[in-house]
Design a protein around this motif. Structure first.
Motif, PDB file in Angstrom:
ATOM      1  N   GLY A   1      80.762  23.259  13.951  1.00 30.17           N
ATOM      2  CA  GLY A   1      80.480  21.866  14.264  1.00 30.17           C
ATOM      3  C   GLY A   1      81.589  20.897  13.876  1.00 30.17           C
ATOM      4  O   GLY A   1      81.340  19.956  13.135  1.00 30.17           O
ATOM      5  N   THR A   2      82.874  21.051  14.270  1.00 27.75           N
ATOM      6  CA  THR A   2      83.988  20.130  13.989  1.00 27.75           C
ATOM      7  C   THR A   2      84.087  19.081  15.081  1.00 27.75           C
ATOM      8  O   THR A   2      83.576  19.260  16.180  1.00 27.75           O
ATOM      9  N   SER A   3      84.803  17.937  14.751  1.00 23.20           N
ATOM     10  CA  SER A   3      84.969  16.878  15.748  1.00 23.20           C
ATOM     11  C   SER A   3      86.405  16.366  15.699  1.00 23.20           C
ATOM     12  O   SER A   3      87.057  16.426  14.663  1.00 23.20           O
ATOM     13  N   ALA A   4      86.928  15.837  16.802  1.00 24.51           N
ATOM     14  CA  ALA A   4      88.286  15.301  16.881  1.00 24.51           C
ATOM     15  C   ALA A   4      88.324  13.884  16.328  1.00 24.51           C
ATOM     16  O   ALA A   4      87.323  13.179  16.355  1.00 24.51           O
ATOM     17  N   SER A   5      89.484  13.415  15.777  1.00 32.79           N
ATOM     18  CA  SER A   5      89.659  12.035  15.316  1.00 32.79           C
ATOM     19  C   SER A   5      90.846  11.422  16.034  1.00 32.79           C
ATOM     20  O   SER A   5      91.852  12.084  16.267  1.00 32.79           O
ATOM     21  N   TRP A   6      90.734  10.137  16.382  1.00 33.91           N
ATOM     22  CA  TRP A   6      91.805   9.440  17.091  1.00 33.91           C
ATOM     23  C   TRP A   6      92.780   8.828  16.102  1.00 33.91           C
ATOM     24  O   TRP A   6      92.406   8.482  14.979  1.00 33.91           O
ATOM     25  N   THR A   7      94.040   8.698  16.483  1.00 35.13           N
ATOM     26  CA  THR A   7      95.064   8.089  15.631  1.00 35.13           C
ATOM     27  C   THR A   7      95.858   7.075  16.428  1.00 35.13           C
ATOM     28  O   THR A   7      95.830   7.055  17.659  1.00 35.13           O
ATOM     29  N   ASP A   8      96.578   6.228  15.705  1.00 38.43           N
ATOM     30  CA  ASP A   8      97.423   5.220  16.345  1.00 38.43           C
ATOM     31  C   ASP A   8      98.569   4.883  15.394  1.00 38.43           C
ATOM     32  O   ASP A   8      98.438   5.002  14.172  1.00 38.43           O
ATOM     33  N   THR A   9      99.708   4.484  15.925  1.00 36.24           N
ATOM     34  CA  THR A   9     100.841   4.030  15.120  1.00 36.24           C
ATOM     35  C   THR A   9     101.373   2.731  15.709  1.00 36.24           C
ATOM     36  O   THR A   9     101.149   2.430  16.888  1.00 36.24           O
ATOM     37  N   ALA A  10     102.057   1.955  14.870  1.00 36.65           N
ATOM     38  CA  ALA A  10     102.655   0.698  15.333  1.00 36.65           C
ATOM     39  C   ALA A  10     103.904   0.425  14.516  1.00 36.65           C
ATOM     40  O   ALA A  10     104.029   0.869  13.377  1.00 36.65           O
ATOM     41  N   SER A  11     104.862  -0.291  15.084  1.00 35.66           N
ATOM     42  CA  SER A  11     106.074  -0.674  14.361  1.00 35.66           C
ATOM     43  C   SER A  11     106.334  -2.155  14.570  1.00 35.66           C
ATOM     44  O   SER A  11     105.890  -2.734  15.567  1.00 35.66           O
ATOM     45  N   LEU A  12     107.041  -2.760  13.614  1.00 36.04           N
ATOM     46  CA  LEU A  12     107.360  -4.183  13.674  1.00 36.04           C
ATOM     47  C   LEU A  12     108.873  -4.355  13.578  1.00 36.04           C
ATOM     48  O   LEU A  12     109.496  -3.878  12.639  1.00 36.04           O
ATOM     49  N   THR A  13     109.463  -5.003  14.545  1.00 40.71           N
ATOM     50  CA  THR A  13     110.892  -5.315  14.528  1.00 40.71           C
ATOM     51  C   THR A  13     111.061  -6.804  14.268  1.00 40.71           C
ATOM     52  O   THR A  13     110.456  -7.633  14.941  1.00 40.71           O
ATOM     53  N   THR A  14     111.880  -7.141  13.261  1.00 43.43           N
ATOM     54  CA  THR A  14     112.036  -8.542  12.877  1.00 43.43           C
ATOM     55  C   THR A  14     113.093  -9.234  13.729  1.00 43.43           C
ATOM     56  O   THR A  14     113.809  -8.593  14.509  1.00 43.43           O
ATOM     57  N   GLY A  15     113.172 -10.520  13.554  1.00 41.33           N
ATOM     58  CA  GLY A  15     114.251 -11.294  14.158  1.00 41.33           C
ATOM     59  C   GLY A  15     115.534 -11.108  13.355  1.00 41.33           C
ATOM     60  O   GLY A  15     115.565 -10.378  12.364  1.00 41.33           O
ATOM     61  N   PRO A  16     116.626 -11.779  13.745  1.00 44.23           N
ATOM     62  CA  PRO A  16     117.916 -11.602  13.072  1.00 44.23           C
ATOM     63  C   PRO A  16     117.871 -12.032  11.611  1.00 44.23           C
ATOM     64  O   PRO A  16     117.209 -13.010  11.254  1.00 44.23           O
ATOM     65  N   LEU A  17     118.565 -11.290  10.749  1.00 42.70           N
ATOM     66  CA  LEU A  17     118.755 -11.644   9.349  1.00 42.70           C
ATOM     67  C   LEU A  17     120.221 -12.035   9.158  1.00 42.70           C
ATOM     68  O   LEU A  17     121.114 -11.282   9.553  1.00 42.70           O
ATOM     69  N   THR A  18     120.471 -13.198   8.592  1.00 44.99           N
ATOM     70  CA  THR A  18     121.848 -13.657   8.404  1.00 44.99           C
ATOM     71  C   THR A  18     122.059 -14.124   6.975  1.00 44.99           C
ATOM     72  O   THR A  18     121.129 -14.615   6.326  1.00 44.99           O
TER      73      THR A  18
END
Length: 232
Positions: A54-71
């Protein structure tokens, strides 16, 4: 004979009386004879096998954040006299200001000059200054002195002997002799917030004690300003 159950599980054999060899649990005569403990173990094994299925699948998700310029910011101490343009623009830039000059000085005479220290960078800073002789210097030791004032306006004197001063200014230090080594003219560093200015006044004089050997001599002053970022 009705089927027996062990903890809710159907047993897998019948109870049959037996004696002698082969009376223990096991196959006898082609049939399975098991005691209650054996049937219980078999029942647990069946339940465990059913639970593992009786096993079940699990959903996953990933995300990334890109910043603006650093000076990186900049820290820039600039200098400006009353009538000339801005000088010392940029990091570590030297500036020659021909407006600050005192020709034909004689003992006890002095000339006064106003100028502004500017903080046009991205950080607050404190600054100090030293003076030294530079270029071709032929005056004797101690013949020329300088003094810095906070604020004040140069007075105008066209009579002999010329004795100009920084009217209304507050002395930052006493008059000091110009030598071949750096002499401090701002003993306590001055704070300057970014995008603000600090008005100073400089008095250049020939000492009353300057002897006769200083006639016709020459030299150039060098004021070195050092700024340090305020970090807290």
């Amino acid at each position: 004979m009705p089927r027996s159950r062990t903890r809710g599980c159907v047993s897998m054999g019948r109870h049959v009386a037996s004696s002698g060899a082969g009376s223990a649990s096991g196959w006898f005569g082609g049939r399975w004879f098991g005691r209650g403990r054996t049937r219980a173990l078999l029942c647990v094994g069946v339940l465990a096998a059913l639970g593992a299925v009786g096993t079940s699948a699990s959903w996953t998700d990933t995300a990334s954040l890109t910043t603006g310029p650093l000076t990186g910011g900049a820290m820039d101490l600039q200098l400006q006299t009353a009538t000339a343009g801005v000088g010392a623009v940029g990091l570590g830039t030297n500036h020659t200001e021909a407006e600050i000059a005192a020709p034909n000085l004689t003992p006890s005479e002095s000339k006064a000059f106003a100028f502004t220290v500017r903080n046009v960078g991205n950080a607050d800073f404190t600054y100090g200054a030293t003076v030294t002789q530079t270029g071709t210097w032929t005056f004797t030791a101690g013949a020329i002195t300088v003094q810095l004032f906070s604020g004040g306006a140069p007075s105008t004197d066209t009579t002999y002997p010329v004795q100009e001063a920084c009217a209304g200014g507050t002395p930052i230090t006493t008059a000091v002799a110009v030598t071949s080594t750096n002499t401090v003219v701002i003993p306590t560093t001055r704070a300057l917030v970014k995008n603000t200015n600090d008005s100073l006044c400089l008095v250049v004089a020939m000492a009353t004690s300057a002897d006769n050997t200083n006639q016709g001599k020459q030299g150039t002053l060098k004021l070195d300003f050092t700024a340090n970022q305020v970090t807290s």
